[in-house]
Structure formats: structure tokens, C-alpha cells
Motif scaffolding. Structure first.
Motif, PDB file in Angstrom:
ATOM      1  N   LEU A  20      -6.164   3.450  -8.275  1.00 47.77           N
ATOM      2  CA  LEU A  20      -5.969   2.059  -7.859  1.00 47.77           C
ATOM      3  C   LEU A  20      -4.720   1.525  -8.562  1.00 47.77           C
ATOM      4  N   PRO A  21      -3.925   0.680  -7.874  1.00 46.53           N
ATOM      5  CA  PRO A  21      -2.665   0.220  -8.477  1.00 46.53           C
ATOM      6  C   PRO A  21      -2.880  -0.838  -9.552  1.00 46.53           C
ATOM      7  N   THR A  22      -3.510  -0.443 -10.641  1.00 42.51           N
ATOM      8  CA  THR A  22      -3.790  -1.406 -11.704  1.00 42.51           C
ATOM      9  C   THR A  22      -2.962  -1.119 -12.939  1.00 42.51           C
ATOM     10  N   ILE A  29      -7.201  -6.023 -13.900  1.00 45.24           N
ATOM     11  CA  ILE A  29      -6.665  -6.162 -12.554  1.00 45.24           C
ATOM     12  C   ILE A  29      -7.759  -6.138 -11.480  1.00 45.24           C
ATOM     13  N   VAL A  32      -9.013  -9.451 -10.781  1.00 44.98           N
ATOM     14  CA  VAL A  32      -7.980 -10.209 -10.054  1.00 44.98           C
ATOM     15  C   VAL A  32      -8.055  -9.889  -8.566  1.00 44.98           C
ATOM     16  N   PHE A  33      -8.239  -8.602  -8.242  1.00 41.69           N
ATOM     17  CA  PHE A  33      -8.409  -8.210  -6.832  1.00 41.69           C
ATOM     18  C   PHE A  33      -9.571  -8.978  -6.194  1.00 41.69           C
ATOM     19  N   LEU A  36      -8.611 -12.668  -5.718  1.00 37.58           N
ATOM     20  CA  LEU A  36      -7.626 -12.799  -4.641  1.00 37.58           C
ATOM     21  C   LEU A  36      -8.278 -12.606  -3.274  1.00 37.58           C
ATOM     22  N   SER A  40      -8.049 -15.663  -0.737  1.00 32.97           N
ATOM     23  CA  SER A  40      -7.175 -15.537   0.433  1.00 32.97           C
ATOM     24  C   SER A  40      -8.009 -15.490   1.715  1.00 32.97           C
ATOM     25  N   ALA A  97      -3.409 -10.855   3.511  1.00 32.02           N
ATOM     26  CA  ALA A  97      -3.747 -10.629   2.101  1.00 32.02           C
ATOM     27  C   ALA A  97      -5.122  -9.968   1.935  1.00 32.02           C
ATOM     28  N   LEU A 100      -4.954  -6.418   3.015  1.00 34.28           N
ATOM     29  CA  LEU A 100      -4.242  -5.614   2.017  1.00 34.28           C
ATOM     30  C   LEU A 100      -5.194  -5.214   0.885  1.00 34.28           C
ATOM     31  N   ILE A 101      -5.941  -6.182   0.384  1.00 36.09           N
ATOM     32  CA  ILE A 101      -6.799  -5.913  -0.778  1.00 36.09           C
ATOM     33  C   ILE A 101      -7.984  -5.029  -0.376  1.00 36.09           C
ATOM     34  N   SER A 103      -7.985  -2.910   2.012  1.00 34.51           N
ATOM     35  CA  SER A 103      -7.472  -1.566   2.277  1.00 34.51           C
ATOM     36  C   SER A 103      -7.226  -0.791   0.997  1.00 34.51           C
ATOM     37  N   VAL A 104      -6.928  -1.482  -0.090  1.00 33.29           N
ATOM     38  CA  VAL A 104      -6.652  -0.754  -1.320  1.00 33.29           C
ATOM     39  C   VAL A 104      -7.928  -0.540  -2.140  1.00 33.29           C
ATOM     40  N   MET A 105      -8.880  -1.472  -2.032  1.00 31.58           N
ATOM     41  CA  MET A 105     -10.119  -1.321  -2.825  1.00 31.58           C
ATOM     42  C   MET A 105     -11.171  -0.495  -2.112  1.00 31.58           C
TER      43      MET A 105
END
Lengths: 454, 455
Positions: A20-22, A29, A32-33, A36, A40, A97, A100-101, A103-105
């Protein structure tokens, strides 16, 4: 992979094998995800609610104005096209937004659901493009089509219906990705959209959209009135706003409750164990407050701005609580699936690492033992990729080398043909691409080898 | 790819629906958003400076067209690239997101600024009117800067897919180097190339619409066309210089695929066709621009339209080549076009892809004589469908035409050979390769029986 040992999630892909991009700071982080995502999504959904509600109500008021021949309704209808333009743009933008989140989590879950829901999933792009264009046509042709109301209202109605056709696609995809326990190899859109959990959520959403838009109309009317502009239109906005807020909201108290119990049991249990039910209680209390205020002021066109803002504030508290509840349910449903996915991903990657490192130590291509028995020509044709299409004795894609030899070309001619094939020499075969990658000296050796074949 | 659910796009195939969305997006993002914002803000400034209210009003008319295109089509097809990618190649887009999340997130914030200022610029133009013109221009300037910044970030991601550089700090476990991935070799040259191309393209679009909007005012046409013409002519040499720098950054293997990319394998014997087409389109654009510049009142609508068609052709061809030369990879040197990483190949060749194919029904994960063809069909869907449809665009039936099962088996074994270097290798066991060959052979038979029946 298929895991018969886990009866809840028999079908799960692997996770993406990148962290994960943390930046290694998961503890900071990841929360924070989560924040967000909730924030959002709330902004997105409020814009979408106004978009759906206002595009429908603009058409309805346009129609009423036409039937009653009342310019004030026409004015209301036109006023509502501006929030449509702004919220279709901002709604789409703020949808990016959370996408995006998520899709990454929840990569593998969300993408699997999107694939299962295709091609309908593409409707959210192409259906949206068409809806945007028609809604612009509706707005910007307002004065030109003033004397062709039937046509104009039809244009507006088509745009509104197209916008209303998007939530079923979204809702079924969202519900599908948080319930991986329901996945099968054959799951597709129409199975999902007719499931009770999706239908109840969808009903809950549509009612909510009209309720939020009702509140928006009320505030819009109060604002217009405080500025002393378009007083009659402002009164219509206030009256309609209250009704559109109250009726769907009261219905939603029931539909929402029913929706909750459509989720899989393990999710509901997990939800309670984490204490998320507190947010449902907050949501219900504050929405009852908003209902009480507007019921009291129901027949008062001169509702005090203070009361209107208070009701709107209470609705906002409800929306935030519902947003957290929604996220809590997602966490509760996905937690055990994520655990299983991570386990199988680790096992897979360990096996991949072992085989990759082993293969690296082995010689590439032909084994030493095999190579010893090959002539130089055969080594060169393997090296340069000729064997993809040609064999010595048999036809594969291209002719056998022995058949080429039978044509009686000179070695020079063969070299030329390697670099610039003439498909007309071999009718019925797939044309050969120019093999400019073959070095000149190797091409000469290959050509010589071919002419010597018997 | 192998462990995700399967969605087949019949007839058109995945590649084409993706290309339609992506090329539409590039046409609008470059022409209407990035280039359009810069060119129109400049024009608005020029109209104010020369105190020309007519040119000011003309700028609004062009902005109206670009506003509709940018918000209704440009923004949504931008999201569409992502949505299409997530159903076509989930591991690829998933990997990109893990590497580029924060850049994408930053882009999203900039995108907010862009859209808000576009709405402000467009929606207040008429209400502000000529009196508050400088105030309105400020919205346009912020919009132009913001829309260019979104291009800055997106070109980093696009550049990364072709020239990732040394972005992996460690292979096991995979550990990306975020700085190296951002500052990949083709980022800056491709950004500058696209920027100046976009400005020229947008000025050409403005010339086209000017022709349309000034049918009754030839004096205005003369002034506006000369202004836009100057912008296009200024950008052309700069675009070419940055284009050459960009080209120099591309890997040699990718460069050698350029003609296949531009022409398809069918016409690869006629390289001159590509050169003639590209130079022809470019020459046509130059002729039109010079004609507009020298004799603005005399340019026929047909020439203006041909100029637009040529630009669209150049954009489409550029994007096609850029996408294609990356083959056989989707992320250069890391992940093949079918979504299998190069690290996975050795393991999957020894145990097979079916073992992990989550969404292939259980009874088709062990190959028997009876289910061999059906399993082959699943293997086709797992590894080939990203680029090949069965009977439609880039049909697999055309590739295996006239071949018997044994020949197909051999061909599959050497896909990533110098003959077809753009093909990823077939990944899987020998048994799986045989099953795929068996399935493809039935397609050949079906075709033959069909033609027999038709005759």
C-alpha cells in the motif's frame, strides 16, 4: 484461487503484489485513507443527490408551468438547471477520490466486481456522457425552445431518466464488491441488480436523493427570499422542498431498517462487535429532529431561515453518521475476506519467488545436452526465432525448411528473402514478416544451411 | 489477469473499446482543456489588449464549444480510461495505483481547481460582461495553469508505463522506488512534446470554429485567423524538437516496433505508406494554416475541415503507436500485456495458470480428454482476450487460419519470438498449451464448415 476449505469465500483473486502506498507508515496513513474515503464520498453523494433530484424536478416544474401556464413554475424549472450543471460536474469529480481510494485499499474486490458487472459497468461512462450532453441541450436550448414545450420537456426527461439509470449500476457493483461471499464464476449484472440487498439499498438511495434535494430546494428558496429575488418562485421552492424532504425521509426510516438486515449475517455480527451501531442511533435521532422542525413549519412559506438551517444541519449530521455506518459495514464485511486473501497471496508469492530464482540459475533456451546434438544451422534458427513458424520437416505456420530447399534458391537469394520476404512465393501461407533482427553473418549461415538440407 | 473474473467483449474486443475512449479523451484533453485553456486565455487577453469587443465575444463562442466538450466528454472519458482499464487488465491498473496513488491524488486536487475555475470562467463570462473583463480573465488564467498541471502528473504515469527506469528497489518483496518511477526518462520530454502539440492543436481547432462563427464578419475572421495561425506556426518547430528528444528516450526494442504499430502486421511490407500518410497529414495541416494566415477570407470550409481530420489522424496514430510499442508489456519489463508479471512466469509454467484461475469453474481446472477444448477456451479468455476477439477485431480465427492443431501448438510456444516480438509468451504447462491449441483448432474447423455451408 478456489479455496474449498473456506466455505464463506470460495472465490477470491490474489492481492496486487505491491505494498500500500503508505511509505511504510501504515499506522498513520491507513486511517487517513479511511477518513478521506468517508469525507470525499459524502461530498460526492450530496452533489449526486442534488443532480438526480434537481434534474427530475426541473422537468416536473417545467411541465406544471406549461399546464398551468404559470411563469413562476417555469422560473423554478430554469433556476434548477444551474445546480444540475454544477453538481453533475462536481459530482463526477468528487466521485473520483473515493474510486481512487477504494481501488488502492480494496483493489482485488472492487476490480473483480467491476469485471463481473461488465459490460453494464461501462454504462457509467457512456451513459453519463450522453446524459451530460442532453442535459446541456435542455439547459442551453431553454429560450430557443420556449414555444416548443413538449419537445423541450421530453429532452429534459430523457436526461433525467439517463441520470436515474446510473445508480443501479453503481449500487450493484458496490454491493457486489463488499460481499465476496456471493461471488461465483458466473455472477453478472442482472443477477446482482435483482438481489434483495441491492434493491433495498437502491430504494434507500433514491429516497435519500430526493430528500437531500428537497432540503437543497428549501435552502435555495430561503436564500432567494432573503435576497428579495423571484419571490413567487422562492415560495414554490420552499413548499416543494419541504414536501420532497419529508415524505422520502419518513419512508426511508422503514426502508433503511429493512436494508440493514439484507446484509450477510457475518457482516452484521462483525458490525455490532465493532460498535458501529452508535452511528445509526445518532443518525436516527438527528433526522427525527429535522422532521419535527419541518413538520411544525410545514404550512409556513415564511419559514425562518434559522429553522431551515437548523434542519439542514441536523440532516448533515445524519448524512455523516450514515457515511460512517456505511463504511463500518464495508469494513465488517471485508475484514475476514482480506485476511484470507493476504494468506493466499503470501503463499503464492513464496512459490513464485522460489521458482523464479531457480529458473534464473538454469541456462536459457535449449539445454546443454540438447544443444550438443544440434547443427549450427539449427541453433541459429532457434536463436533468431525462425522455429516459431518453421520446422525442418513439417509445415507449421510457414513452409518446412526442406520445402524451401526444394525451391532451389541460391544462398544470396535466401538472405534477401529473410530481410524482404515475398509472400507471393507461398500462396495460402500466412505472410512472413521481414526478419531484420537477424544479423547478416548469421543470415548467411542459415541460408547456406537451408540450401544443404536434403 | 489469470485470477480475475472473465468478461469478454464480443466483436469489438477490449483493445478497440479502450482505444475509442482513450483517443476521444486525448483529443479533448489536449485540444479543449490543456491547449484550449491556454489558447483561449491568451486570445481573451489579446482581445482586451487590442480593445476588441468582437474578438472578445468570439472567444466566448469558442469557449462554449470547448466547455461542453471538456466537461461532458473530456472529464468523463478521462475517468473512463481508468474504468475501461479496470475491466480489461485489473492487475495492471491496480499496480499503477499502488505506485502512483499520491500523484493521482494530487492530480485530483488540481483537477478540482481546474474544474471550479472552468465553471467560474465560463458561467461568469456573460454576467461579468465587457466591464469586468479583466476579472473574468483571471479565472481563465488559473484554469489554464491548473489544466496544464494535470497533464504534468498524467504524463509521468504514461511515461512510466513505457520507460519505467529502475523503479523496483527490490523484486521480492516488490518494493517500488516512488521517486524513480516519477522521474522516469520520458516524463519531461513527453510532457513538453504534448504541451506544445496541445497548444497548436487547440489553436487549429479555434481556427476551425472561427471560420464557422465568422461567416458574416470577414474582418473579424481575418484578425482572428491570423492570431490563431501565428500560435500554431510558433508551436510546430518546438513540438518537433521535443518530439525528437522524446523519441530518443524510448527503448530500442520499442523503436523497432514502430512500423508494426503504425501499420499493423498486414501492411508491414509497405513502410512507405505510414511515412506518406503522416507526412501527408502534416503537409495538409501546414497548407491549411498558411492559407488561413495569408488569405483568411478565401479559405474554403472543406480545407478547414480537412485540417481537423488530419490533426485527429495524427493524434490517433500517435496514441496507437505509443500504446503498441510498449508490447509485449503493459508496464515495461515488469508486467506482460495479459497481466502476468515476468516474475510469475517460471512458477506458472511449472504448475499451470489453471491452478490459480479463481473464476474458472472447478471442473475445468484439471485437463481431461473430454474437457480439453472447453479448458482451451478458458485459457484463450485468460491470456488472449485482452487483444484478440474470436471473430471480430484482431480476430484469433484469422491468426490460426489454415493451421492444424500441431502447427498451432508450435506457434503458441514461440509467441514472444523475433517474428512477433510484441506478443507476450504463452504462460502455462505443456498440457495447457495443448488444450489451447485444441480449442483454436476447433475454431479453424468451424470456419471451414461455415464456408462450406455458405458455398
Amino acid at each position: 484461487m478456489n479455496n474449498p476449505n473456506n466455505p464463506i469465500f470460495p472465490y477470491l483473486p490474489h492481492d496486487i503484489p505491491l505494498p500500500l502506498p503508505t511509505g511504510g507508515m501504515d499506522a498513520i496513513i491507513v486511517p487517513v485513507f479511511h477518513i478521506l474515503l468517508v469525507v470525499s464520498f459524502l461530498v460526492h453523494i450530496i452533489f449526486i443527490n442534488v443532480l438526480l433530484g434537481s434534474s427530475v424536478l426541473s422537468v416536473i416544474n417545467n411541465w406544471i408551468g406549461h399546464l398551468k401556464n404559470d411563469k413562476n413554475y417555469d422560473k423554478v424549472a430554469y433556476l434548477l438547471t444551474t445546480p444540475v450543471t454544477i453538481s453533475e460536474n462536481m459530482g463526477a469529480l468528487w466521485g473520483v477520490a473515493p474510486l481512487l481510494i477504494v481501488s488502492v485499499m480494496y483493489t482485488a474486490f472492487f476490480y473483480s466486481a467491476s469485471v463481473m458487472n461488465s459490460p453494464q459497468w461501462l454504462h457509467i461512462i457512456w451513459g453519463n456522457v450522453v446524459a451530460f450532453l442532453i442535459s446541456y441541450l435542455y439547459k442551453f436550448s431553454w429560450h430557443k425552445l420556449e414555444n416548443h414545450k413538449a419537445l423541450h420537456i421530453t429532452i429534459g426527461a430523457i436526461a433525467a431518466i439517463l441520470f436515474l439509470s446510473l445508480p443501479p449500476v453503481f449500487m450493484s457493483t458496490v454491493q457486489l464488491y463488499i460481499t465476496p461471499s456471493t461471488w461465483t464464476p458466473n455472477t453478472h449484472f442482472w443477477d446482482v441488480v435483482s438481489r434483495p440487498d441491492v434493491l433495498f439499498r437502491l430504494a434507500h438511495f433514491y429516497l435519500g436523493a430526493f430528500a437531500v434535494n428537497g432540503m437543497f430546494m428549501l435552502l435555495y428558496g430561503v436564500y432567494k427570499k432573503s435576497k428579495g429575488q423571484d419571490l413567487e418562485a422562492a415560495n414554490i421552492l420552499i413548499r416543494q422542498g419541504k414536501a420532497w424532504f419529508l415524505v422520502p425521509t419518513v419512508l426511508n426510516l422503514f426502508v433503511g431498517t429493512l436494508t440493514f438486515f439484507q446484509f450477510p449475517n457475518y457482516g452484521i455480527e462483525n458490525f455490532y462487535s465493532k460498535g458501529f451501531e452508535v452511528f445509526i442511533i445518532i443518525a436516527v435521532i438527528s433526522i427525527l429532529g429535522a422532521i419535527a422542525i419541518l413538520l411544525k413549519e410545514f404550512f409556513n412559506d415564511n419559514i425562518s431561515p434559522k429553522h431551515a438551517y437548523l434542519a439542514a444541519g441536523l440532516l448533515l449530521v445524519t448524512l455523516i453518521s450514515m457515511g460512517i455506518t456505511r463504511h463500518g459495514m464495508r469494513i465488517s464485511l471485508l475484514e475476514p475476506a482480506i485476511a484470507q486473501m493476504q494468506k493466499q497471496t503470501q503463499e503464492y508469492l513464496a512459490a513464485v519467488e522460489k521458482d523464479y530464482k531457480e529458473a534464473k540459475t538454469k541456462p536459457v533456451g535449449i539445454s546443454v545436452a540438447e544443444a550438443a546434438n544440434l547443427s549450427e544451422g539449427e541453433k541459429l534458427i532457434a536463436k533468431n526465432g525462425c522455429t516459431a513458424c518453421h520446422a525442418v520437416d513439417t509445415k507449421i505456420v510457414g513452409p518446412a525448411f526442406k520445402d524451401v530447399a526444394k525451391k532451389g534458391y541460391t544462398p544470396d537469394r535466401i538472405v534477401k528473402l529473410i530481410y524482404q520476404p515475398e509472400p507471393s512465393n507461398w500462396p495460402g501461407y500466412t505472410p512472413m514478416p521481414p526478419m531484420t533482427n537477424v544479423p547478416k553473418d548469421e543470415a548467411e549461415k542459415i541460408a547456406k544451411w537451408i540450401t544443404e538440407l536434403k | 489477469m489469470f485470477d480475475y473474473p472473465i468478461f469478454e467483449m464480443p466483436v469489438l474486443g477490449h483493445r478497440l473499446i479502450f482505444a475509442i475512449d482513450a483517443i476521444l479523451h486525448v483529443l479533448i484533453s489536449h485540444g479543449a482543456a490543456v491547449g484550449g485553456s491556454i489558447v483561449l486565455a491568451l486570445t481573451q487577453w489579446y482581445a482586451i489588449k487590442t480593445n476588441d469587443q468582437k474578438l472578445y465575444d468570439l472567444t466566448y463562442k469558442i469557449l462554449f464549444v470547448l466547455f461542453i466538450a471538456a466537461t461532458a466528454i473530456g472529464a468523463l472519458t478521462g475517468i473512463g480510461i481508468w474504468i475501461h482499464a479496470n475491466i480489461i487488465d485489473p492487475p495492471a491498473i491496480g499496480s499503477l495505483l499502488r505506485v502512483f496513488f499520491w500523484k493521482w491524488f494530487t492530480e485530483w486536487i488540481v483537477f478540482n481547481v481546474e474544474l471550479i475555475f472552468l465553471l467560474a470562467w465560463f458561467l461568469t463570462w456573460k454576467t461579468y460582461g465587457w466591464e469586468k473583463r479583466t476579472q473574468n480573465l483571471k479565472f481563465g488564467i488559473v484554469y489554464a495553469v491548473a489544466s496544464w498541471l494535470t497533464m504534468v502528473i498524467i504524463t509521468a504515469i504514461l511515461g512510466f508505463m513505457l520507460t519505467p527506469g529502475n523503479w523496483l528497489k527490490s523484486d521480492f518483496p516488490a518494493q517500488p522506488d516512488y521517486i524513480a518511477s516519477l522521474f522516469n526518462p520520458s516524463w519531461i520530454p513527453s510532457l513538453m512534446f504534448r504541451t506544445f502539440f496541445a497548444i497548436g492543436f487547440a489553436a487549429a481547432i479555434s481556427m476551425y470554429w472561427t471560420w464557422w462563427f465568422t461567416r458574416n464578419d470577414l474582418t473579424l475572421r481575418e484578425k482572428a485567423e491570423r492570431w490563431f495561425g501565428r500560435i500554431v506556426l510558433a508551436t510546430i518547430p518546438i513540438t518537433i524538437i521535443f518530439g525528437l528528444w522524446y523519441y530518443a528516450q524510448i527503448p530500442q526494442e520499442a523503436k523497432s516496433l514502430m512500423f508494426v504499430a503504425g501499420l499493423t502486421t498486414k501492411y508491414i511490407g509497405h513502410k512507405e505508406m505510414l511515412i506518406i500518410a503522416l507526412l501527408g497529414a502534416f503537409a495538409l495541416i501546414l497548407v491549411a494554416i498558411f492559407a488561413f494566415y495569408l488569405k483568411p477570407k478565401a479559405v474554403p470550409f472543406a480545407l478547414a475541415s480537412l485540417m481537423m481530420v488530419s490533426y485527429v489522424f495524427l493524434v490517433a496514430e500517435f496514441e496507437r503507436i505509443r500504446e503498441f510499442v510498449r508490447k509485449p508489456y503493459i508496464i515495461y519489463g515488469y508486467m506482460y500485456a495479459h497481466g502476468i508479471r515476468k516474475f510469475d512466469v517460471a512458477h506458472l509454467n511449472s504448475v499451470g495458470v489453471l491452478k490459480y484461475a479463481s473464476f474458472v469453474p472447478q471442473q475445468y481446472r484439471t485437463i481431461t480428454e473430454e474437457n480439453k477444448v472447453k479448458v482451451g477456451e478458458y485459457l484463450f479468455k485468460l491470456e488472449c482476450r485482452v487483444c484478440h476477439s474470436v471473430n471480430g477485431v484482431n480476430a484469433i480465427t484469422k491468426k490460426v487460419k489454415g493451421l492444424d492443431e500441431n502447427a498451432i501448438y508450435h506457434r503458441i510456444g514461440a509467441l514472444n519470438s523475433p517474428a512477433t516480438p510484441f506478443m507476450p509468451p504463452f504462460v502455462g504447462t505443456d498440457e495447457e498449451r495443448k488444450a489451447l491449441a485444441a480449442y483454436l483448432a476447433t475454431l479453424v474447423e468451424q470456419k471451414q464448415t461455415q464456408t462450406a455451408v455458405n458455398k
